[in-house]
Design a protein around this motif. Structure first.
Motif, PDB file in Angstrom:
ATOM      1  N   MET A  11     -17.125  27.177  38.964  1.00  0.00           N
ATOM      2  CA  MET A  11     -15.726  27.564  38.855  1.00  0.00           C
ATOM      3  C   MET A  11     -15.509  28.980  39.381  1.00  0.00           C
ATOM      4  O   MET A  11     -14.525  29.251  40.092  1.00  0.00           O
ATOM      5  CB  MET A  11     -15.280  27.469  37.396  1.00  0.00           C
ATOM      6  N   LYS A  12     -16.411  29.890  39.072  1.00  0.00           N
ATOM      7  CA  LYS A  12     -16.289  31.254  39.568  1.00  0.00           C
ATOM      8  C   LYS A  12     -16.361  31.297  41.092  1.00  0.00           C
ATOM      9  O   LYS A  12     -15.627  32.056  41.749  1.00  0.00           O
ATOM     10  CB  LYS A  12     -17.393  32.132  38.974  1.00  0.00           C
ATOM     11  N   LYS A  13     -17.230  30.474  41.672  1.00  0.00           N
ATOM     12  CA  LYS A  13     -17.361  30.435  43.125  1.00  0.00           C
ATOM     13  C   LYS A  13     -16.081  29.914  43.765  1.00  0.00           C
ATOM     14  O   LYS A  13     -15.614  30.434  44.787  1.00  0.00           O
ATOM     15  CB  LYS A  13     -18.554  29.549  43.501  1.00  0.00           C
ATOM     16  N   ILE A  14     -15.459  28.891  43.164  1.00  0.00           N
ATOM     17  CA  ILE A  14     -14.206  28.337  43.692  1.00  0.00           C
ATOM     18  C   ILE A  14     -13.089  29.379  43.593  1.00  0.00           C
ATOM     19  O   ILE A  14     -12.291  29.554  44.526  1.00  0.00           O
ATOM     20  CB  ILE A  14     -13.830  27.048  42.920  1.00  0.00           C
ATOM     21  N   ILE A  15     -13.036  30.093  42.473  1.00  0.00           N
ATOM     22  CA  ILE A  15     -11.988  31.110  42.278  1.00  0.00           C
ATOM     23  C   ILE A  15     -12.131  32.231  43.305  1.00  0.00           C
ATOM     24  O   ILE A  15     -11.139  32.703  43.881  1.00  0.00           O
ATOM     25  CB  ILE A  15     -12.038  31.653  40.842  1.00  0.00           C
ATOM     26  N   ARG A  16     -13.374  32.660  43.568  1.00  0.00           N
ATOM     27  CA  ARG A  16     -13.589  33.714  44.568  1.00  0.00           C
ATOM     28  C   ARG A  16     -13.159  33.241  45.959  1.00  0.00           C
ATOM     29  O   ARG A  16     -12.565  34.006  46.731  1.00  0.00           O
ATOM     30  CB  ARG A  16     -15.056  34.143  44.582  1.00  0.00           C
ATOM     31  N   THR A  17     -13.451  31.995  46.252  1.00  0.00           N
ATOM     32  CA  THR A  17     -13.058  31.452  47.564  1.00  0.00           C
ATOM     33  C   THR A  17     -11.543  31.380  47.697  1.00  0.00           C
ATOM     34  O   THR A  17     -10.975  31.755  48.734  1.00  0.00           O
ATOM     35  CB  THR A  17     -13.667  30.050  47.759  1.00  0.00           C
ATOM     36  N   LEU A  18     -10.880  30.886  46.655  1.00  0.00           N
ATOM     37  CA  LEU A  18      -9.418  30.782  46.694  1.00  0.00           C
ATOM     38  C   LEU A  18      -8.768  32.171  46.748  1.00  0.00           C
ATOM     39  O   LEU A  18      -7.756  32.368  47.427  1.00  0.00           O
ATOM     40  CB  LEU A  18      -8.917  30.008  45.470  1.00  0.00           C
ATOM     41  N   LYS A  19      -9.336  33.110  46.043  1.00  0.00           N
ATOM     42  CA  LYS A  19      -8.784  34.459  46.046  1.00  0.00           C
ATOM     43  C   LYS A  19      -8.871  35.103  47.423  1.00  0.00           C
ATOM     44  O   LYS A  19      -8.003  35.900  47.814  1.00  0.00           O
ATOM     45  CB  LYS A  19      -9.522  35.320  45.007  1.00  0.00           C
ATOM     46  N   SER A  20      -9.901  34.766  48.172  1.00  0.00           N
ATOM     47  CA  SER A  20     -10.069  35.340  49.509  1.00  0.00           C
ATOM     48  C   SER A  20      -9.002  34.866  50.490  1.00  0.00           C
ATOM     49  O   SER A  20      -8.863  35.437  51.570  1.00  0.00           O
ATOM     50  CB  SER A  20     -11.459  34.991  50.054  1.00  0.00           C
ATOM     51  N   LEU A  21      -8.218  33.824  50.125  1.00  0.00           N
ATOM     52  CA  LEU A  21      -7.155  33.322  50.996  1.00  0.00           C
ATOM     53  C   LEU A  21      -5.888  34.170  50.909  1.00  0.00           C
ATOM     54  O   LEU A  21      -4.992  34.033  51.738  1.00  0.00           O
ATOM     55  CB  LEU A  21      -6.843  31.866  50.651  1.00  0.00           C
ATOM     56  N   PHE A  22      -5.792  35.061  49.902  1.00  0.00           N
ATOM     57  CA  PHE A  22      -4.651  35.959  49.804  1.00  0.00           C
ATOM     58  C   PHE A  22      -4.746  37.042  50.884  1.00  0.00           C
ATOM     59  O   PHE A  22      -5.847  37.476  51.246  1.00  0.00           O
ATOM     60  CB  PHE A  22      -4.616  36.638  48.422  1.00  0.00           C
ATOM     61  N   PRO A  23      -3.633  37.500  51.399  1.00  0.00           N
ATOM     62  CA  PRO A  23      -3.697  38.638  52.338  1.00  0.00           C
ATOM     63  C   PRO A  23      -4.195  39.893  51.636  1.00  0.00           C
ATOM     64  O   PRO A  23      -3.934  40.092  50.445  1.00  0.00           O
ATOM     65  CB  PRO A  23      -2.243  38.798  52.792  1.00  0.00           C
ATOM     66  N   ILE A  24      -4.921  40.745  52.356  1.00  0.00           N
ATOM     67  CA  ILE A  24      -5.505  41.947  51.763  1.00  0.00           C
ATOM     68  C   ILE A  24      -5.196  43.149  52.633  1.00  0.00           C
ATOM     69  O   ILE A  24      -5.254  43.083  53.856  1.00  0.00           O
ATOM     70  CB  ILE A  24      -7.034  41.768  51.575  1.00  0.00           C
ATOM     71  N   LEU A  25      -4.835  44.257  51.987  1.00  0.00           N
ATOM     72  CA  LEU A  25      -4.556  45.518  52.653  1.00  0.00           C
ATOM     73  C   LEU A  25      -5.142  46.665  51.846  1.00  0.00           C
ATOM     74  O   LEU A  25      -5.296  46.541  50.621  1.00  0.00           O
ATOM     75  CB  LEU A  25      -3.038  45.745  52.793  1.00  0.00           C
ATOM     76  N   PRO A  26      -5.467  47.773  52.528  1.00  0.00           N
ATOM     77  CA  PRO A  26      -5.867  48.965  51.755  1.00  0.00           C
ATOM     78  C   PRO A  26      -4.687  49.505  50.965  1.00  0.00           C
ATOM     79  O   PRO A  26      -3.528  49.334  51.347  1.00  0.00           O
ATOM     80  CB  PRO A  26      -6.341  49.941  52.826  1.00  0.00           C
ATOM     81  N   TYR A  27      -4.971  50.149  49.854  1.00  0.00           N
ATOM     82  CA  TYR A  27      -3.926  50.569  48.912  1.00  0.00           C
ATOM     83  C   TYR A  27      -2.919  51.516  49.536  1.00  0.00           C
ATOM     84  O   TYR A  27      -1.750  51.544  49.148  1.00  0.00           O
ATOM     85  CB  TYR A  27      -4.574  51.225  47.690  1.00  0.00           C
ATOM     86  N   TYR A  28      -3.322  52.309  50.546  1.00  0.00           N
ATOM     87  CA  TYR A  28      -2.427  53.310  51.123  1.00  0.00           C
ATOM     88  C   TYR A  28      -1.500  52.736  52.190  1.00  0.00           C
ATOM     89  O   TYR A  28      -0.627  53.443  52.699  1.00  0.00           O
ATOM     90  CB  TYR A  28      -3.239  54.465  51.726  1.00  0.00           C
ATOM     91  N   ALA A  29      -1.676  51.449  52.552  1.00  0.00           N
ATOM     92  CA  ALA A  29      -0.878  50.857  53.630  1.00  0.00           C
ATOM     93  C   ALA A  29       0.287  50.017  53.106  1.00  0.00           C
ATOM     94  O   ALA A  29       0.947  49.342  53.884  1.00  0.00           O
ATOM     95  CB  ALA A  29      -1.775  49.996  54.523  1.00  0.00           C
ATOM     96  N   ILE A  30       0.556  50.067  51.817  1.00  0.00           N
ATOM     97  CA  ILE A  30       1.579  49.201  51.207  1.00  0.00           C
ATOM     98  C   ILE A  30       2.760  50.039  50.751  1.00  0.00           C
ATOM     99  O   ILE A  30       2.592  51.153  50.230  1.00  0.00           O
ATOM    100  CB  ILE A  30       0.976  48.412  50.020  1.00  0.00           C
ATOM    101  N   ASP A  31       3.955  49.497  50.932  1.00  0.00           N
ATOM    102  CA  ASP A  31       5.181  50.130  50.437  1.00  0.00           C
ATOM    103  C   ASP A  31       5.457  49.612  49.027  1.00  0.00           C
ATOM    104  O   ASP A  31       5.765  48.430  48.833  1.00  0.00           O
ATOM    105  CB  ASP A  31       6.344  49.794  51.377  1.00  0.00           C
ATOM    106  N   TYR A  32       5.352  50.497  48.023  1.00  0.00           N
ATOM    107  CA  TYR A  32       5.520  50.101  46.631  1.00  0.00           C
ATOM    108  C   TYR A  32       6.935  50.364  46.101  1.00  0.00           C
ATOM    109  O   TYR A  32       7.187  50.147  44.913  1.00  0.00           O
ATOM    110  CB  TYR A  32       4.529  50.874  45.747  1.00  0.00           C
ATOM    111  N   CYS A  33       7.830  50.814  46.959  1.00  0.00           N
ATOM    112  CA  CYS A  33       9.149  51.257  46.490  1.00  0.00           C
ATOM    113  C   CYS A  33      10.257  50.219  46.688  1.00  0.00           C
ATOM    114  O   CYS A  33      11.431  50.540  46.503  1.00  0.00           O
ATOM    115  CB  CYS A  33       9.544  52.550  47.212  1.00  0.00           C
ATOM    116  N   THR A  34       9.917  48.999  47.075  1.00  0.00           N
ATOM    117  CA  THR A  34      10.956  48.008  47.366  1.00  0.00           C
ATOM    118  C   THR A  34      11.442  47.284  46.120  1.00  0.00           C
ATOM    119  O   THR A  34      12.576  46.815  46.085  1.00  0.00           O
ATOM    120  CB  THR A  34      10.427  46.987  48.388  1.00  0.00           C
ATOM    121  N   ASN A  35      10.605  47.185  45.088  1.00  0.00           N
ATOM    122  CA  ASN A  35      11.004  46.452  43.887  1.00  0.00           C
ATOM    123  C   ASN A  35      10.076  46.815  42.729  1.00  0.00           C
ATOM    124  O   ASN A  35       9.149  47.615  42.891  1.00  0.00           O
ATOM    125  CB  ASN A  35      10.961  44.943  44.149  1.00  0.00           C
ATOM    126  N   GLU A  36      10.326  46.196  41.570  1.00  0.00           N
ATOM    127  CA  GLU A  36       9.419  46.388  40.439  1.00  0.00           C
ATOM    128  C   GLU A  36       8.040  45.834  40.785  1.00  0.00           C
ATOM    129  O   GLU A  36       7.917  44.895  41.571  1.00  0.00           O
ATOM    130  CB  GLU A  36       9.965  45.697  39.192  1.00  0.00           C
TER     131      GLU A  36
END
Length: 430
Positions: free
Chosen positions: A343-368
């Motif tokens: 189950m942990k292996k499946i969760i890690r695989t599914l999680k890797s399908l989300f888009p990923i960015l470094p923390y400094y490249a995201i705009d956090y001011c658009t919404n809550e």
């Protein structure tokens, strides 16, 4: 012949005078001894009204200090010299200290080492089951006890070794005060060196704590945080950054564990904390919130959204998903009997399908914002992962060097949350 007889007569007379003097002295000493000997067999009798004969020692000390202060003032006036402010302040402090000691002395109950009262009260707050059953927690150290009192939580009992530990605490009249030997406090302490004061408090309702007026529109969600020190650090960081609320899902360590309390350093009383008995996030993540999940995966070759990142360009979630090839996720069915490792292996695989960015490249001011963090070993649950996929969450990563695989969860949440604070504060100033 006549001269020898006179000489002998004089010697006899002198010796007789010396002998008479010695006998007189011996008689006087003997009379003195007999005078006190006849009272030696008598036992001392208790004083009936000793309070009328002797003032309380603390009251005497206060009067002595007051007289000392008056004498210094009079002496300075007579000598036409100004009274030193330092001398006057120090004497006032000593008098206030004595008055405080007098005020507390009538309320303090002194207990012996390993007294049954101490033993029964400590056992009720040491174990997690009894702590929940009796609705009690243990706060150790002057700072934690003071933070609890200032937060409006009324202590049930205070144990201390020195009276100076409680002088500056704003305690109500019905709070029980027990003075016990330091050895007993050290025996029940979880620390190598006990600070010498322990408070037993009712468990406060942290959900009723009001967020700060200038709180950030940030909700931090923790899942499977098993290490008490890590959870305490997260609570402290959430309070320090100005988080609006903190959510603890099923699988997290006990909020009132002693190590959590020590690591948080009183932050439990400074922000709303919700404890959920399940992993249902639907009630905490409203529609329109930007959802981010921390990830220690530093590989950007797959599912990479943009080729370059810089400090000036920030990307919103909508912009990220416009440039991302959305794939279908196939979640395991509920009737499938999978091992925990599978189950942990499946969760890690599914999680890797989300888009990923470094923390400094995201705009956090658009919404809550909802920021989800999980333990390094256990990770996210399948239910949480499904909800994150429905909410179009984005993975946030802190790039690392020197082949370091991951950061401590406390360090990761600190870096990301304070970047969120920086962006929001600068946006408000603009």
């Amino acid at each position: 012949m006549l001269f020898s007889i006179r000489q002998l007569h004089l010697r006899v007379i002198c010796n007789r005078k010396i002998l008479d003097t010695f006998i007189a002295k011996s008689t006087t000493n003997l009379q003195r001894k007999c005078k006190y000997t006849r009272w030696a067999h008598r036992k001392p009798i208790a004083i009936v009204n000793k309070n009328e004969l002797f003032d309380d020692q603390n009251v005497n000390d206060t009067k002595i200090l007051q007289r000392k202060r008056q004498s210094i003032m009079v002496r300075k006036i007579k000598s036409q010299k100004k009274v030193s402010p330092n001398e006057e302040t120090l004497l006032d402090k000593d008098i206030d200290k004595m008055n405080n000691e007098n005020r507390w002395s009538n309320r303090i109950i002194k207990l012996k080492e390993n007294d049954s009262i101490t033993r029964s009260l400590m056992i009720n707050v040491k174990s997690r089951k009894k702590r929940k059953k009796n609705d009690q927690i243990l706060l150790e150290g002057y700072r934690l006890v003071k933070d609890g009192i200032e937060a409006g939580v009324k202590p049930k009992a205070i144990f201390f070794s020195r009276s100076s530990e409680i002088m500056n605490l704003n305690l109500q009249e019905d709070v029980k005060l027990f003075q016990i030997p330091y050895k007993t406090i050290q025996l029940w302490s979880n620390l190598t060196t006990s600070p010498g004061i322990i408070g037993i408090f009712p468990i406060p309702d942290t959900e009723k704590i009001e967020p700060a007026p200038n709180a950030l529109p940030l909700t931090i969600i923790c899942e499977n945080i098993r290490d008490p020190a890590n959870l305490g650090s997260i609570i402290r960081i959430a309070a320090g950054v100005g988080c609006e609320k903190l959510i603890l899902l099923k699988g997290c360590v006990d909020l009132w564990d002693m190590k959590v309390l020590r690591s948080a350093v009183g932050a439990h009383f400074r922000l709303p904390i919700y404890q959920s008995t399940s992993n249902d996030l639907s009630s905490f993540i409203s529609d329109g919130m930007n959802v981010f999940v921390t990830d220690n995966n530093a590989i950007y070759n797959t599912n990479k959204v943009f080729n370059t990142f810089n400090s000036e360009t920030k990307y919103s979630i909508s912009k990220i998903y416009e440039n991302f090839d959305l794939q279908n996720m196939e979640f395991p069915k509920s009737d499938e009997n999978l091992k925990q490792s599978e189950m942990k292996k499946i969760i890690r695989t599914l999680k890797s399908l989300f888009p990923i960015l470094p923390y400094y490249a995201i705009d956090y001011c658009t919404n809550e914002i909802a920021l989800v963090i999980s333990g390094e070993t256990e990770g996210l649950s399948l239910e949480t992962l499904k909800l994150l996929w429905e909410k179009r969450a984005v993975r946030v990563n802190v790039p690392l060097l020197n082949n370091v695989e991951s950061l401590n969860v406390g360090a990761a949440i600190a870096i990301i949350s304070f970047e969120i604070q920086r962006q929001i504060v600068f946006k408000q100033r603009e």
